[in-house]
Design a protein around this motif. Structure first.
Motif, PDB file in Angstrom:
ATOM      1  N   ARG A  21       0.828  -1.209   0.000  1.00 13.47           N
ATOM      2  CA  ARG A  21       0.000   0.000   0.000  1.00 13.47           C
ATOM      3  C   ARG A  21       0.865   1.263   0.000  1.00 13.47           C
ATOM      4  NH1 ARG A  21      -2.544   2.285   4.580  1.00 13.47           N
ATOM      5  NH2 ARG A  21      -4.463   3.463   4.127  1.00 13.47           N
ATOM      6  N   GLU A  22       1.924   1.263   0.811  1.00 16.27           N
ATOM      7  CA  GLU A  22       2.806   2.431   0.858  1.00 16.27           C
ATOM      8  C   GLU A  22       3.521   2.643  -0.465  1.00 16.27           C
ATOM      9  OE1 GLU A  22       5.383   1.943   4.220  1.00 16.27           O
ATOM     10  OE2 GLU A  22       3.943   2.895   5.590  1.00 16.27           O
ATOM     11  N   ALA A  23       3.696   1.571  -1.240  1.00 15.81           N
ATOM     12  CA  ALA A  23       4.351   1.674  -2.547  1.00 15.81           C
ATOM     13  C   ALA A  23       3.366   2.024  -3.661  1.00 15.81           C
ATOM     14  CB  ALA A  23       5.055   0.361  -2.871  1.00 15.81           C
ATOM     15  N   GLY A  24       2.101   2.226  -3.308  1.00 13.09           N
ATOM     16  CA  GLY A  24       1.113   2.642  -4.296  1.00 13.09           C
ATOM     17  C   GLY A  24       0.401   1.520  -5.012  1.00 13.09           C
ATOM     18  N   GLU A  25       0.576   0.277  -4.549  1.00 10.30           N
ATOM     19  CA  GLU A  25      -0.109  -0.860  -5.160  1.00 10.30           C
ATOM     20  C   GLU A  25      -1.526  -0.979  -4.604  1.00 10.30           C
ATOM     21  OE1 GLU A  25       1.125  -2.671  -7.566  1.00 10.30           O
ATOM     22  OE2 GLU A  25       3.184  -1.923  -7.514  1.00 10.30           O
ATOM     23  N   ALA A  26      -2.462  -1.337  -5.460  1.00  7.57           N
ATOM     24  CA  ALA A  26      -3.844  -1.568  -5.028  1.00  7.57           C
ATOM     25  C   ALA A  26      -3.950  -2.956  -4.414  1.00  7.57           C
ATOM     26  CB  ALA A  26      -4.804  -1.435  -6.202  1.00  7.57           C
ATOM     27  N   VAL A  27      -4.446  -3.043  -3.178  1.00  8.70           N
ATOM     28  CA  VAL A  27      -4.517  -4.322  -2.483  1.00  8.70           C
ATOM     29  C   VAL A  27      -5.891  -4.531  -1.871  1.00  8.70           C
ATOM     30  CG1 VAL A  27      -2.048  -4.365  -1.956  1.00  8.70           C
ATOM     31  CG2 VAL A  27      -3.636  -3.352  -0.319  1.00  8.70           C
ATOM     32  N   ALA A  28      -6.244  -5.789  -1.679  1.00  9.69           N
ATOM     33  CA  ALA A  28      -7.438  -6.197  -0.943  1.00  9.69           C
ATOM     34  C   ALA A  28      -7.045  -7.401  -0.097  1.00  9.69           C
ATOM     35  CB  ALA A  28      -8.574  -6.548  -1.891  1.00  9.69           C
ATOM     36  N   VAL A  29      -7.786  -7.651   0.973  1.00 10.19           N
ATOM     37  CA  VAL A  29      -7.447  -8.721   1.911  1.00 10.19           C
ATOM     38  C   VAL A  29      -8.575  -9.735   1.970  1.00 10.19           C
ATOM     39  CG1 VAL A  29      -7.087  -9.269   4.361  1.00 10.19           C
ATOM     40  CG2 VAL A  29      -5.889  -7.329   3.322  1.00 10.19           C
ATOM     41  N   PHE A  30      -8.182 -11.020   1.954  1.00  8.17           N
ATOM     42  CA  PHE A  30      -9.107 -12.144   2.136  1.00  8.17           C
ATOM     43  C   PHE A  30      -8.562 -12.959   3.296  1.00  8.17           C
ATOM     44  CE2 PHE A  30     -11.000 -16.267   1.346  1.00  8.17           C
ATOM     45  CZ  PHE A  30     -12.240 -15.978   0.778  1.00  8.17           C
ATOM     46  N   ASP A  31      -9.331 -13.107   4.378  1.00  8.12           N
ATOM     47  CA  ASP A  31      -8.823 -13.749   5.594  1.00  8.12           C
ATOM     48  C   ASP A  31      -9.986 -14.373   6.343  1.00  8.12           C
ATOM     49  OD1 ASP A  31      -7.673 -14.122   8.330  1.00  8.12           O
ATOM     50  OD2 ASP A  31      -5.994 -12.978   7.516  1.00  8.12           O
ATOM     51  N   ASP A  32      -9.785 -15.575   6.891  1.00  2.63           N
ATOM     52  CA  ASP A  32     -10.863 -16.206   7.660  1.00  2.63           C
ATOM     53  C   ASP A  32     -10.859 -15.788   9.128  1.00  2.63           C
ATOM     54  OD1 ASP A  32      -8.774 -17.648   8.823  1.00  2.63           O
ATOM     55  OD2 ASP A  32      -9.421 -19.599   8.059  1.00  2.63           O
ATOM     56  N   LEU A  33      -9.858 -14.998   9.548  1.00 10.49           N
ATOM     57  CA  LEU A  33      -9.719 -14.472  10.909  1.00 10.49           C
ATOM     58  C   LEU A  33      -9.593 -15.579  11.962  1.00 10.49           C
ATOM     59  CD1 LEU A  33     -12.124 -11.373  10.930  1.00 10.49           C
ATOM     60  CD2 LEU A  33      -9.675 -11.476  10.421  1.00 10.49           C
ATOM     61  N   SER A  34      -9.154 -16.771  11.544  1.00  5.60           N
ATOM     62  CA  SER A  34      -8.920 -17.827  12.524  1.00  5.60           C
ATOM     63  C   SER A  34      -7.731 -17.480  13.416  1.00  5.60           C
ATOM     64  CB  SER A  34      -8.687 -19.169  11.831  1.00  5.60           C
ATOM     65  OG  SER A  34      -7.586 -19.098  10.943  1.00  5.60           O
ATOM     66  N   THR A  35      -6.754 -16.804  12.863  1.00  7.98           N
ATOM     67  CA  THR A  35      -5.624 -16.304  13.647  1.00  7.98           C
ATOM     68  C   THR A  35      -5.360 -14.828  13.364  1.00  7.98           C
ATOM     69  OG1 THR A  35      -4.068 -17.063  11.951  1.00  7.98           O
ATOM     70  CG2 THR A  35      -4.485 -18.553  13.793  1.00  7.98           C
ATOM     71  N   GLY A  36      -5.934 -14.286  12.313  1.00  8.64           N
ATOM     72  CA  GLY A  36      -5.724 -12.884  11.968  1.00  8.64           C
ATOM     73  C   GLY A  36      -6.570 -11.954  12.815  1.00  8.64           C
ATOM     74  N   ASP A  37      -6.297 -10.672  12.690  1.00  8.05           N
ATOM     75  CA  ASP A  37      -6.986  -9.631  13.456  1.00  8.05           C
ATOM     76  C   ASP A  37      -7.462  -8.564  12.480  1.00  8.05           C
ATOM     77  OD1 ASP A  37      -7.736  -7.492  15.061  1.00  8.05           O
ATOM     78  OD2 ASP A  37      -6.071  -7.749  16.466  1.00  8.05           O
ATOM     79  N   ARG A  38      -8.764  -8.373  12.419  1.00  9.80           N
ATOM     80  CA  ARG A  38      -9.347  -7.403  11.475  1.00  9.80           C
ATOM     81  C   ARG A  38      -8.775  -6.010  11.662  1.00  9.80           C
ATOM     82  NH1 ARG A  38     -10.591  -4.258   8.344  1.00  9.80           N
ATOM     83  NH2 ARG A  38     -12.605  -3.850   7.303  1.00  9.80           N
ATOM     84  N   SER A  39      -8.397  -5.668  12.888  1.00 12.29           N
ATOM     85  CA  SER A  39      -7.890  -4.313  13.153  1.00 12.29           C
ATOM     86  C   SER A  39      -6.536  -4.068  12.496  1.00 12.29           C
ATOM     87  CB  SER A  39      -7.783  -4.078  14.661  1.00 12.29           C
ATOM     88  OG  SER A  39      -6.767  -4.890  15.240  1.00 12.29           O
ATOM     89  N   ARG A  40      -5.848  -5.119  12.059  1.00  8.33           N
ATOM     90  CA  ARG A  40      -4.565  -4.927  11.376  1.00  8.33           C
ATOM     91  C   ARG A  40      -4.738  -4.385   9.959  1.00  8.33           C
ATOM     92  NH1 ARG A  40      -0.068  -7.883  13.368  1.00  8.33           N
ATOM     93  NH2 ARG A  40      -0.525  -9.360  15.051  1.00  8.33           N
TER      94      ARG A  40
END
Length: 328
Positions: A21-40
Motif C-alpha cells: 500500500r505504501e508503494a502505491g499498489e492496489a490491495v485487498a485482503v481475504f482472511d478467515d480471521l482464525s488467527t488474523g486480526d481485522r484491526s490490522r
C-alpha cells in the motif's frame, strides 16, 4: 492491478499489506480471521472474510475487485500442531491452495506469489542453504509447503500465470508496535514471555556442532519479508506468463539461540534474568539453517536492511504495547 492478499490480517500478511500500500499498489485482503486480526487491516483496504476452501466465494471476490494478482499467505503454520493434525494441515494448506488456484485461473489472475518456508529443506547439512539444496521436509507443515510450491508452479505453466515461491527463514520484529507478532510460538516472543514472567528461557540442546553448541538460525525482519514480496510482485507483473521464480528470504547470516537470548536480555533490560535453562534436544531440530540470499539479490535486486538488534527492539515495543507492565 489489484492484488488479493490472503491471510492479510495476520502478522506477516499485515506487513505485506502495509508495504504494498505504501508503494502505491492496489490491495485487498481475504482472511478467515482464525488467527488474523481485522484491526490490522487499514479501513480503506477492501476486506473480505472467508476461507480459501470456499472456491465460489473466492471467485466472487476476485471478480468484484478485479483481482489480477494474488499473494497467498493464508496457512496453518505450527510445526508441532501439524504433526498432531496432519489431515487438518493438508486440508487447509493444500486443498485451500488448490481452491485458490482454481479460482485464480477462472478469474484471469496473471501473477501468483506463494508464501513458502525454509521448512521445505528439512535438516540440510550445508553451511548455506541455497534454492537448489535438496528439499526433504521432516514434518507435515513443511510437506504442505513443498507440495504447494509444486502446485503453484504447475498451475502457472498450464494456465499462463507468472509465479513465485518465497521461502521464509526465521521471521521476527515489527514495522510498528501495533503490527507485532501476538503469538508466542516463535523464539523472540517466547523468550519475552519467559523473562517477563520471571522464568528462565529454554535452550533445547547445547551440544550441537556449532560455535556455542546451540542451534543457529537465519533471523529476518518481517519488514524485510514484506519488501521482498513487493519486489517479487512488481517483477512478476513484467515476467512472461508461465514463468516461475523460487527464492529464499533471509540475511545469509546465522545467529545462535544462546546469542539471541543474550541480546534479548540486553535490549529488554532483563539481562540478569536471561540466563537460560538448558534442556534436551527437540526431535527434528537441525543444527544450522542459514539462507543463501544470492538468488533474490540477483533476480530481484533485494537485500535485507534490518539487523537482529532492530528485530528484537521492534518486537519488544510491540510486546510492551500489549503488556505495559513489562517495560523496565
Amino acid at each position: 492491478m489489484t492484488w488479493l492478499i490472503t491471510g492479510g490480517a495476520g502478522y506477516i500478511g499485515a506487513h505485506v499489506v502495509l508495504a504494498m500500500r505504501e508503494a502505491g499498489e492496489a490491495v485487498a485482503v481475504f482472511d478467515d480471521l482464525s488467527t488474523g486480526d481485522r484491526s490490522r487491516v487499514p479501513a480503506d483496504v477492501p476486506f473480505v472474510q472467508g476461507s480459501t476452501l470456499d472456491g465460489a466465494h473466492l471467485r466472487r471476490t476476485m471478480d468484484e475487485l478485479s483481482v489480477r494478482g494474488v499473494i497467498h499467505l493464508a496457512a496453518k503454520k505450527q510445526v508441532a500442531e501439524s504433526v498432531e493434525l496432519p489431515l487438518h494441515y493438508y486440508r487447509e494448506n493444500v486443498q485451500g491452495l488448490q481452491s485458490l488456484l482454481e479460482a485464480s485461473r477462472e478469474s484471469g489472475v496473471r501473477a501468483f506469489l506463494f508464501s513458502s518456508s525454509a521448512a521445505v529443506y528439512g535438516m540440510p547439512d550445508v553451511k548455506l542453504v541455497g534454492e537448489d539444496t535438496p528439499c526433504a521436509p521432516i514434518n507435515p507443515y513443511g510437506e504442505t509447503k513443498l507440495v504447494g510450491e509444486w502446485m503453484v508452479r504447475a498451475a502457472g505453466r498450464a494456465h499462463g500465470m507468472a509465479t513465485a515461491g518465497m521461502r521464509y527463514f526465521n521471521v521476527a520484529g515489527a514495522a510498528t508496535a501495533e503490527l507485532a507478532d501476538t503469538g508466542v510460538s516463535n523464539l523472540v516472543p517466547m523468550v519475552f514471555e519467559k523473562l517477563t514472567a520471571g522464568a528462565a528461557p529454554l535452550i533445547f540442546g547445547d551440544d550441537y556442532d556449532t560455535a556455542d553448541g546451540t542451534c543457529e538460525r537465519d533471523f529476518i525482519h518481517v519488514a524485510d519479508i514484506a519488501s521482498a514480496h513487493l519486489a517479487a510482485a512488481r517483477a512478476l507483473s513484467a515476467r512472461d506468463p508461465g514463468s516461475d521464480l523460487t527464492v529464499n528470504i533471509g540475511r545469509g547470516s546465522g545467529v545462535s539461540v544462546r546469542e539471541m537470548i543474550e541480546l534479548i536480555g540486553e535490549v529488554t533490560g532483563y539481562r540478569a534474568e536471561a540466563a537460560p535453562f538448558v534442556t534436551g534436544r527437540r526431535a527434528g531440530d537441525p543444527a544450522r539453517v542459514v539462507a543463501s540470499a544470492d538468488r533474490i539479490r540477483e533476480e530481484l535486486g533485494w537485500t535485507a536492511r534490518h539487523d537482529v538488534r532492530e528485530m528484537v527492539a521492534s518486537a519488544w515495543e510491540g510486546w510492551c504495547l500489549r503488556h505495559p507492565d513489562a517495560r523496565r
